[in-house]
Design an enzyme around this catalytic site. Structure first.
Site, short mmCIF file in Angstrom:
data_model
loop_
_atom_site.label_atom_id
_atom_site.label_comp_id
_atom_site.label_asym_id
_atom_site.label_seq_id
_atom_site.Cartn_x
_atom_site.Cartn_y
_atom_site.Cartn_z
N ASP A 1 0.87 -1.18 0.00
CA ASP A 1 0.00 0.00 0.00
C ASP A 1 0.90 1.22 0.00
OD1 ASP A 1 -2.36 -1.48 0.14
OD2 ASP A 1 -2.27 -1.59 2.32
N ASP B 1 -14.05 -5.42 -2.15
CA ASP B 1 -13.99 -5.31 -0.70
C ASP B 1 -15.34 -5.74 -0.16
OD1 ASP B 1 -11.46 -4.17 -0.94
OD2 ASP B 1 -12.26 -2.13 -1.04
#
Length: 261
Positions: A14, A138
Site C-alpha cells: 500500500d 472489498d
C-alpha cells in the site's frame, strides 16, 4: 472447473506519498491509522529476490499528485524487477489504465470506479485484454450467509451481493478477482474461507484471497478450503515474519503446487 495451476504468493504494497504503509481493517491516512513500512522499490527488490510470483501495489493516496508519484514508483520497480506487477487505487478511466501499463504494470486493478460504472471493465478488457483487468472486491459479512460489497476503501455499502458482483465483473471481462475481507484485513486472524470459496466456485477466472494472513496455515487453508488461486499478504512479509520462500516451502510440503525458486 478451473485447472489446477501453481498457486501464487503475492506480497501487497500500500503506497501513500511514495512510501509503503500498513493499517488495520482499512485504516486511513487522514485518521493517523497508518504505519510507514519502507521504500517501495527496496521492498519490491526484496520480494523479487525471495521469489514472489507477483507484486500488487495500491495507491491509497489516489490523488492527481499521488498518481504522478505512483507512476514513478512503478517505473522504478519495473526497471529492476522481473515479476508481474499489478497496480490499483484511483484508476477511473481507460487512460488511467494506459498510464499505469505504460509505466510498467502488467495488470490494473479497479474497484470503486468499476462499481460506479461497470462498463469500465469491458472498455479496459477490449482495449488491453481481460488478462490485464483485475477487479478488486472489498466485502463484509452483513448477515448470516450474506456478504455485501463496499466501495471507497471499504467505507460505503453498495447493497450488492459479493458473489453476484464477482460474476458480473467476470461477465464484463475481468480476468481476475482480488477478494478483500474487510472483517479480516490486517487482523492476522485468517482469511474468510467461506466467501472466498463461494466466489472461487462461482467464477471461471483466478481468485486472489486478501485480508487476514497471520500464519502459514492460514495461507494453506484459503488455497485448499477456500479454493483460492493465490494468496495476497502484506504485514507478515513487510515485518519479516515470513519470507515468500518460507510460505512456498510450507505450501509445497502440504501438497499445494507452487513455483519454487
Amino acid at each position: 472447473m478451473k485447472p489446477m495451476l501453481a498457486k501464487r504468493v503475492i506480497p501487497c504494497l500500500d503506497v501513500h506519498d511514495g512510501q509503503v504503509t500498513r493499517g488495520v481493517r482499512f485504516g486511513r491516512a487522514e485518521a493517523g491509522e497508518l504505519r510507514n513500512v519502507g521504500d517501495p522499490v527496496e521492498l519490491a527488490l526484496r520480494y523479487n529476490e525471495q521469489g514472489a510470483d507477483e507484486l500488487v501495489f495500491f495507491d491509497i493516496t489516489a490523488t492527481a499528485h499521488g498518481r504522478a508519484t505512483m507512476v514513478e514508483v512503478i517505473e522504478r520497480v519495473a526497471d529492476q524487477c522481473f515479476m508481474p506487477l499489478t497496480v490499483g487505487g484511483g484508476i477511473r478511466t481507460v487512460e488511467d489504465m494506459f498510464q499505469m501499463l505504460r509505466a510498467g504494470a502488467d495488470k490494473v486493478s479497479i474497484n470503486s470506479a468499476a462499481l460506479a460504472r461497470p462498463e469500465l471493465i469491458r472498455e479496459g478488457a477490449e482495449k488491453f485484454g481481460s488478462q490485464c483487468i483485475v477487479v478488486s472486491i472489498d466485502c463484509k459479512k452483513v448477515a448470516p450467509e450474506q456478504w455485501e460489497v463496499f466501495s471507497h476503501g471499504g467505507r460505503r455499502p453498495t447493497g450488492l451481493d459479493a458473489v453476484e458482483w464477482a460474476q458480473r465483473a467476470v461477465a464484463l471481462g475481468a480476468g481476475e478477482i482480488v477478494l478483500n475481507s474487510i472483517d479480516a484485513d490486517g487482523t492476522r486472524a485468517g482469511y474468510d474461507l467461506v466467501i472466498t470459496r463461494r466466489i472461487s466456485e462461482a467464477v471461471g477466472v483466478p481468485v486472489v484471497a486478501s485480508g487476514g494472513a497471520g500464519t502459514l496455515e492460514h495461507m494453506a487453508e484459503v488455497l485448499l478450503e477456500g479454493r483460492a488461486d493465490a494468496v495476497l499478504a502484506a504485514s507478515v512479509f513487510h515485518y519479516g515474519q515470513y519470507t515468500v520462500g518460507q510460505v512456498k516451502h510450507f505450501l509445497a510440503a502440504r501438497g499445494i503446487p507452487v513455483r519454487l525458486v
